[in-house]
Motif scaffolding. Sequence first.
Motif, PDB file in Angstrom:
ATOM      1  N   GLN A  30     -32.294  56.648 -24.327  1.00 21.38           N
ATOM      2  CA  GLN A  30     -32.728  57.040 -25.674  1.00 21.38           C
ATOM      3  C   GLN A  30     -31.481  57.152 -26.534  1.00 21.38           C
ATOM      4  O   GLN A  30     -30.558  57.897 -26.197  1.00 21.38           O
ATOM      5  CB  GLN A  30     -33.457  58.381 -25.623  1.00 21.38           C
ATOM      6  CG  GLN A  30     -34.078  58.748 -26.961  1.00 21.38           C
ATOM      7  CD  GLN A  30     -34.851  60.055 -26.888  1.00 21.38           C
ATOM      8  OE1 GLN A  30     -35.218  60.522 -25.816  1.00 21.38           O
ATOM      9  NE2 GLN A  30     -35.086  60.658 -28.041  1.00 21.38           N
ATOM     10  N   ASP A  31     -31.430  56.407 -27.585  1.00 25.67           N
ATOM     11  CA  ASP A  31     -30.258  56.503 -28.462  1.00 25.67           C
ATOM     12  C   ASP A  31     -30.701  56.452 -29.913  1.00 25.67           C
ATOM     13  O   ASP A  31     -31.901  56.585 -30.212  1.00 25.67           O
ATOM     14  CB  ASP A  31     -29.192  55.454 -28.115  1.00 25.67           C
ATOM     15  CG  ASP A  31     -29.615  54.040 -28.428  1.00 25.67           C
ATOM     16  OD1 ASP A  31     -30.724  53.854 -28.963  1.00 25.67           O
ATOM     17  OD2 ASP A  31     -28.844  53.107 -28.143  1.00 25.67           O
ATOM     18  N   LEU A  32     -29.739  56.261 -30.785  1.00 30.21           N
ATOM     19  CA  LEU A  32     -30.034  56.335 -32.215  1.00 30.21           C
ATOM     20  C   LEU A  32     -31.144  55.373 -32.627  1.00 30.21           C
ATOM     21  O   LEU A  32     -31.933  55.657 -33.523  1.00 30.21           O
ATOM     22  CB  LEU A  32     -28.748  56.021 -32.992  1.00 30.21           C
ATOM     23  CG  LEU A  32     -28.791  56.304 -34.481  1.00 30.21           C
ATOM     24  CD1 LEU A  32     -28.945  57.782 -34.748  1.00 30.21           C
ATOM     25  CD2 LEU A  32     -27.526  55.792 -35.147  1.00 30.21           C
ATOM     26  N   GLY A  33     -31.230  54.255 -31.937  1.00 26.62           N
ATOM     27  CA  GLY A  33     -32.208  53.242 -32.330  1.00 26.62           C
ATOM     28  C   GLY A  33     -33.573  53.436 -31.712  1.00 26.62           C
ATOM     29  O   GLY A  33     -34.509  52.714 -32.019  1.00 26.62           O
ATOM     30  N   GLY A  34     -33.724  54.380 -30.815  1.00 25.45           N
ATOM     31  CA  GLY A  34     -35.024  54.595 -30.194  1.00 25.45           C
ATOM     32  C   GLY A  34     -34.917  54.661 -28.679  1.00 25.45           C
ATOM     33  O   GLY A  34     -33.883  55.034 -28.138  1.00 25.45           O
ATOM     34  N   LYS A  35     -36.035  54.296 -28.012  1.00 24.92           N
ATOM     35  CA  LYS A  35     -36.057  54.406 -26.551  1.00 24.92           C
ATOM     36  C   LYS A  35     -36.152  53.010 -25.940  1.00 24.92           C
ATOM     37  O   LYS A  35     -36.821  52.148 -26.492  1.00 24.92           O
ATOM     38  CB  LYS A  35     -37.273  55.217 -26.116  1.00 24.92           C
ATOM     39  CG  LYS A  35     -37.207  56.667 -26.519  1.00 24.92           C
ATOM     40  CD  LYS A  35     -38.426  57.397 -25.995  1.00 24.92           C
ATOM     41  CE  LYS A  35     -38.304  58.883 -26.307  1.00 24.92           C
ATOM     42  NZ  LYS A  35     -39.407  59.656 -25.773  1.00 24.92           N
ATOM     43  N   TRP A  36     -35.524  52.809 -24.817  1.00 21.76           N
ATOM     44  CA  TRP A  36     -35.652  51.551 -24.087  1.00 21.76           C
ATOM     45  C   TRP A  36     -35.361  51.812 -22.629  1.00 21.76           C
ATOM     46  O   TRP A  36     -34.886  52.892 -22.271  1.00 21.76           O
ATOM     47  CB  TRP A  36     -34.733  50.469 -24.663  1.00 21.76           C
ATOM     48  CG  TRP A  36     -33.294  50.833 -24.859  1.00 21.76           C
ATOM     49  CD1 TRP A  36     -32.790  51.746 -25.725  1.00 21.76           C
ATOM     50  CD2 TRP A  36     -32.158  50.265 -24.206  1.00 21.76           C
ATOM     51  NE1 TRP A  36     -31.432  51.793 -25.664  1.00 21.76           N
ATOM     52  CE2 TRP A  36     -31.010  50.886 -24.744  1.00 21.76           C
ATOM     53  CE3 TRP A  36     -31.992  49.283 -23.228  1.00 21.76           C
ATOM     54  CZ2 TRP A  36     -29.711  50.568 -24.315  1.00 21.76           C
ATOM     55  CZ3 TRP A  36     -30.704  48.962 -22.806  1.00 21.76           C
ATOM     56  CH2 TRP A  36     -29.593  49.595 -23.361  1.00 21.76           C
ATOM     57  N   LEU A  80     -34.758  49.975 -18.412  1.00 17.89           N
ATOM     58  CA  LEU A  80     -34.625  48.815 -17.543  1.00 17.89           C
ATOM     59  C   LEU A  80     -34.671  49.291 -16.102  1.00 17.89           C
ATOM     60  O   LEU A  80     -34.543  50.497 -15.841  1.00 17.89           O
ATOM     61  CB  LEU A  80     -33.335  48.055 -17.845  1.00 17.89           C
ATOM     62  CG  LEU A  80     -32.012  48.754 -17.613  1.00 17.89           C
ATOM     63  CD1 LEU A  80     -30.932  47.702 -17.397  1.00 17.89           C
ATOM     64  CD2 LEU A  80     -31.638  49.581 -18.828  1.00 17.89           C
ATOM     65  N   GLN A  85     -31.621  59.069 -16.668  1.00 15.67           N
ATOM     66  CA  GLN A  85     -31.879  59.128 -18.109  1.00 15.67           C
ATOM     67  C   GLN A  85     -30.555  59.238 -18.837  1.00 15.67           C
ATOM     68  O   GLN A  85     -29.717  60.097 -18.492  1.00 15.67           O
ATOM     69  CB  GLN A  85     -32.710  60.370 -18.438  1.00 15.67           C
ATOM     70  CG  GLN A  85     -34.187  60.204 -18.255  1.00 15.67           C
ATOM     71  CD  GLN A  85     -34.920  61.454 -18.691  1.00 15.67           C
ATOM     72  OE1 GLN A  85     -34.999  62.405 -17.917  1.00 15.67           O
ATOM     73  NE2 GLN A  85     -35.437  61.467 -19.894  1.00 15.67           N
ATOM     74  N   LYS A 116     -29.222  59.880 -22.626  1.00 19.81           N
ATOM     75  CA  LYS A 116     -29.687  60.223 -23.969  1.00 19.81           C
ATOM     76  C   LYS A 116     -28.473  60.453 -24.862  1.00 19.81           C
ATOM     77  O   LYS A 116     -27.687  61.368 -24.611  1.00 19.81           O
ATOM     78  CB  LYS A 116     -30.566  61.470 -23.908  1.00 19.81           C
ATOM     79  CG  LYS A 116     -31.181  61.807 -25.240  1.00 19.81           C
ATOM     80  CD  LYS A 116     -32.084  63.013 -25.127  1.00 19.81           C
ATOM     81  CE  LYS A 116     -32.604  63.387 -26.503  1.00 19.81           C
ATOM     82  NZ  LYS A 116     -33.301  64.659 -26.492  1.00 19.81           N
ATOM     83  N   ASP A 174     -24.868  55.416 -29.984  1.00 16.97           N
ATOM     84  CA  ASP A 174     -25.297  54.225 -29.244  1.00 16.97           C
ATOM     85  C   ASP A 174     -25.021  54.410 -27.753  1.00 16.97           C
ATOM     86  O   ASP A 174     -24.008  54.982 -27.373  1.00 16.97           O
ATOM     87  CB  ASP A 174     -24.527  52.994 -29.735  1.00 16.97           C
ATOM     88  CG  ASP A 174     -24.909  52.648 -31.161  1.00 16.97           C
ATOM     89  OD1 ASP A 174     -26.104  52.736 -31.478  1.00 16.97           O
ATOM     90  OD2 ASP A 174     -24.023  52.319 -31.956  1.00 16.97           O
ATOM     91  N   VAL A 175     -25.911  53.889 -26.945  1.00  9.65           N
ATOM     92  CA  VAL A 175     -25.716  53.966 -25.493  1.00  9.65           C
ATOM     93  C   VAL A 175     -25.404  52.577 -24.965  1.00  9.65           C
ATOM     94  O   VAL A 175     -26.108  51.610 -25.279  1.00  9.65           O
ATOM     95  CB  VAL A 175     -26.979  54.517 -24.794  1.00  9.65           C
ATOM     96  CG1 VAL A 175     -26.823  54.460 -23.286  1.00  9.65           C
ATOM     97  CG2 VAL A 175     -27.253  55.940 -25.248  1.00  9.65           C
ATOM     98  N   PHE A 231     -36.480  44.918 -25.212  1.00  9.55           N
ATOM     99  CA  PHE A 231     -35.876  46.161 -24.775  1.00  9.55           C
ATOM    100  C   PHE A 231     -34.357  46.143 -24.713  1.00  9.55           C
ATOM    101  O   PHE A 231     -33.717  47.149 -24.566  1.00  9.55           O
ATOM    102  CB  PHE A 231     -36.409  46.565 -23.393  1.00  9.55           C
ATOM    103  CG  PHE A 231     -37.805  47.098 -23.451  1.00  9.55           C
ATOM    104  CD1 PHE A 231     -38.233  47.820 -24.560  1.00  9.55           C
ATOM    105  CD2 PHE A 231     -38.679  46.895 -22.419  1.00  9.55           C
ATOM    106  CE1 PHE A 231     -39.512  48.327 -24.630  1.00  9.55           C
ATOM    107  CE2 PHE A 231     -39.958  47.400 -22.479  1.00  9.55           C
ATOM    108  CZ  PHE A 231     -40.384  48.114 -23.586  1.00  9.55           C
ATOM    109  N   GLY A 232     -33.744  45.018 -24.724  1.00 15.33           N
ATOM    110  CA  GLY A 232     -32.298  45.032 -24.641  1.00 15.33           C
ATOM    111  C   GLY A 232     -31.757  43.653 -24.407  1.00 15.33           C
ATOM    112  O   GLY A 232     -32.507  42.693 -24.233  1.00 15.33           O
TER     113      GLY A 232
END
Lengths: 897, 205
Positions: free
Chosen positions: B147-153, B155, B165, B167, B171-172, B187-188
């Motif tokens: 979970q980062d600034l852009g939302g959840k994704w 893999l 997890q 968080k 950015d992750v 998703f990525g």
Amino acid sequence: MREIRRPAGAAHDLFLRTKLIPPRSHDNLVARGALWARLNAGLDSKLTLISAPAGSGKTTLISQWLATRSEPAAWLSLETSDSDPVRFWRYVVAACESFDADVGRNIYPLLERPQRDLAEVIPTALINALAQANGPFILALDDYHTITSQVIHDSLAYLIDHLPPSLHLILITRHDPPLPLARLRARDNLNEFRNDDLRLSRAEIGRFFEQSVHLSLPGETIDHLETRTEGWCAGLRLIALALLRREPQEVESFLESLGGTHRPILDYLVTDVLFAQPAEIQAFLLQTCFLKRLTGSLCDVVTGSANSAERLEELEAANVFLVALGGGWYRYHPLFAEAMQHYAQRQLNDADHHAQLERASTWYEQHGFLAEAVDAALDARAFSRAAALIEHLLADDFPNELVTLRGWIERLPEAILPDHPEIAFAYAAALLFTPERHLRPTLAAVDRPLRMAERRWEAEENHEQLGRVASLRAMTSMWQGDMPEAYHFAHEALRLIPESSPDLWRSSALILASREALDAGQLNAAQRFALEARALNEAARNPDGTRAATIIHGTICYEQGQLHQAFHLLQQILTQVQGGNQYEAISDRGYIFWGLGLVEFEWNDLEAAHQHAADAARIGKQIADIHLEVLATILLARIEHAQGRNKQAQHLLEALVSAAPPGDLLWSIQIWQAQLALAGGNLPLVELWRARRAWRQGTALSPALTAQETLLMARLQMLEGRPELALDDLEQCRAEAHAAGWTRAELEASLLIVQAHHLLGDAESARSLLNRALALAQPENIRRLFLDEGEPLAAAIHAALPEMTDKRLLTFARALLVDLAQTGHHAGSADALPDPLSAQEQRVLRLLAAGLSNGEIAQELVVSTNTIKSQLKSIYRKLNVSSREEAREAAHDFHLL
Amino acid sequence: MTTRTIIVGENPTVIVRAGGSARIEGADTDRVTASTESRWGLKVERRGDRIEVEAGGSCTVHVPFASEISVYTGKDAEILDIRNRIAIASVGGHLTIERAQRLAHAQCGRSMTIDCQEFEADRVKFEAGGNIRCHIANLVDTRVMIQDLGGKWELGFGSKRRTLQLKGGGDVTLVTGQTPDELPEVFGQIEGPDHSEQPDPNSQE
């Protein structure tokens, strides 16, 4: 090795982006040039308010006007579920990202923090972020009347008050919001549009019918329409739709058939328009009118059909009830939706309706809109499903939207909670973290769901969760003012929540444990807890917890004699609460002022200490925090006493006695009354305390008060000429304080032992311990502990001076003697310096302290540089210093400037 | 500079609490040595079966390579060369973990850089207020939820019986030598390594 990153914009998130899209305007709408001109002119003010009843054309006016503007504009369509402050601001920030994609970067993390002063923190962060972006911008909040949270109103008022010049705010609402409109109006910061402004004029009605239904109505009919509808946009629109299916000659009779006020006209017209649709469209409208937003696949699921996307397109093209939001999303016009829902409720049976909603809930869940899925499940009365979804959200870091959470849980039947302990626990937390947490009824309200969770977890032997229950109970007790119980539960929480699960529940228990250890004089333990709590709260970006831990840490440092660190820590967090108007910010500011006052008092900076203590006492009164008021007033009394105003000091304490509740606070005041009375020679008051103490025998005092009583008794015994009786207790007190890392108590006991040895003629023991005490005090400039002992300690210091060899300690001891002399306890500064400075040497010293060079001093005093050099040598010798810097410090310490 | 040393053997449990920043470094030693330039106190004590280091300000701590450590700091922390286990790293500022063996819990107020061999337990969460850059060598059978600034994704690797997890408030970035399963484009994306500044192994020079 590879890097995996989320590509920009690819992630799915919890936002309903459709709420951020303004309704699309139809080409056949009447252009309202006069109103647009007023909107343009109002851009210089902070706020445009469009306040008019439903169907007045508010949203259409603004969406049309925004389409004519070149500035970046953001739109947010609000709804009832946005009355949660966290959710509201999350959407506002998301809307503002259309101005600058980085606006939210620093604000979203703030919204995740469990904080209590949201009303100022978030708007402030948004203001700062927008101030850095290149404006101008326009932000429109539609349907603001759906917002019922006072916190949101307050925070929006704060935003408007501090609105950056680059932002213009538009509020569209059915009624006036509780904002300071009068003030904005008085300052010419409000551009208002009301129902009368929005009514279509006679000419506009004529144009409207020409453009929308290609009907050129005679002037008489237009007059009739204007009279019947009062220029009401929604009514005229429906009439236009109804006239489409009638012959021109029927128009007058149709208009005659309309009766009553807007609402009956509306219901009549909606029904009329609805029945004119084909049966399958009617069914579609009735089945989907409950959805806040519509898209093809969602409508397919709800209606069981396969062509909803096409149907929505058709309805939108026919300009019936639907507004396109872009991206295949639509919404019904709220007014029409309400009327259709009213009708649908009479037409559909409950079972069918609930089944549709449950299917919608499933669709929302499958598409990642979990909050909407919960809402739909609750509407469908599918409570098990709703509970499962809430549990899912809680497990998956549900955002900090406690109002939303509470609203959901309160719609669940209570019988469901015992089977869902996570929900019961979250409900208890949501009930506690409100401004009412100090009130007695909150205790009972929190306790009920907490017990449900506790019973279930006890049965499951889930110790970690039971630890969180204990931590929540500890916080509840703390806010209810029951500190012993709060401490008990905090230790229970620390026992049950393993160190390997360092969450906020553990950190709040650590803060309480630290406070208890501090009260008990166990400074080493208190520091361990405080350091750990500070790190956990900092790491979790929990500003309230960080402040609480830092205030305690600062107080610990003060008691440990680390005055500079205490001052630094308190100053550091003071900047975070400056100007905050929420209870917590004010309260924290009070305790910070008190802490700063304590340090300044110890540094003998009485003026600064008085200012901070007075501020802290004022805040204590303001927020009715008797604990803070007592602490701050005791400090004020000590400062008054130090300034020689003994009567004022006693008056302050006397007034406090009547306000303080029985217990440690009251006894603390009484001990200080006695201590200051003893120092001021008021022995009857001391005897009164001694008598009270005898009556109180058997009642346990806190360890800190016990130590203070021991030291006071020792003072009394020495005053009565029995120092030998005091020594054992003092030695024990000093040893215990040393073991606990409680430097202030250790120092205070040491200074009394020095006096006792001095009185008993044991000069060697007195000198040795005095040297140790000076060595502890000098690096942190601890003075008041010495000065408050007055004449007896001054005599001991004076006697020890000739044997002192450490230059720094000697200078410090002499400076203390000067201060003691100034407070009237001992001889003057001339006595402190064995060889006083001559008048010329004092002049040279003042110029040196002012930063002049030898040459400049010589020129100033009209002597040679060599003369100045020799006078400086003499000054250095007399002050026992070896550099200009040391000479400056000594001049300050000895008050020679 | 104040320095305190205590003999501890090869695999002690060390807890470091610092009001400021801390640098904790594994070394070939049998003692814990802590030093500080701050005048705000430094304690190194044996409490039960644990060694506790407390600093009011910032400190540097050398511990045996095989130490198990827990770290709590008000500001930044750098943890290097711990070849046993990092039980807790709870850090107010930036957290850097390099060349660590096993990590059980990490949380920090600002950015987080993690380089370790494996994470502990079946469900672990690392959380940072800022960016996260994370390299964990062993991600076998792991579901990674981000979970980062852009939302959840998310893999997955293998059976996904374990969950990691990440968080971050910024950015992750996950760096891995393993190939994730079923990574839909939405998703990525997987970026190749940046070799622009690395020497070519086949180069003759």
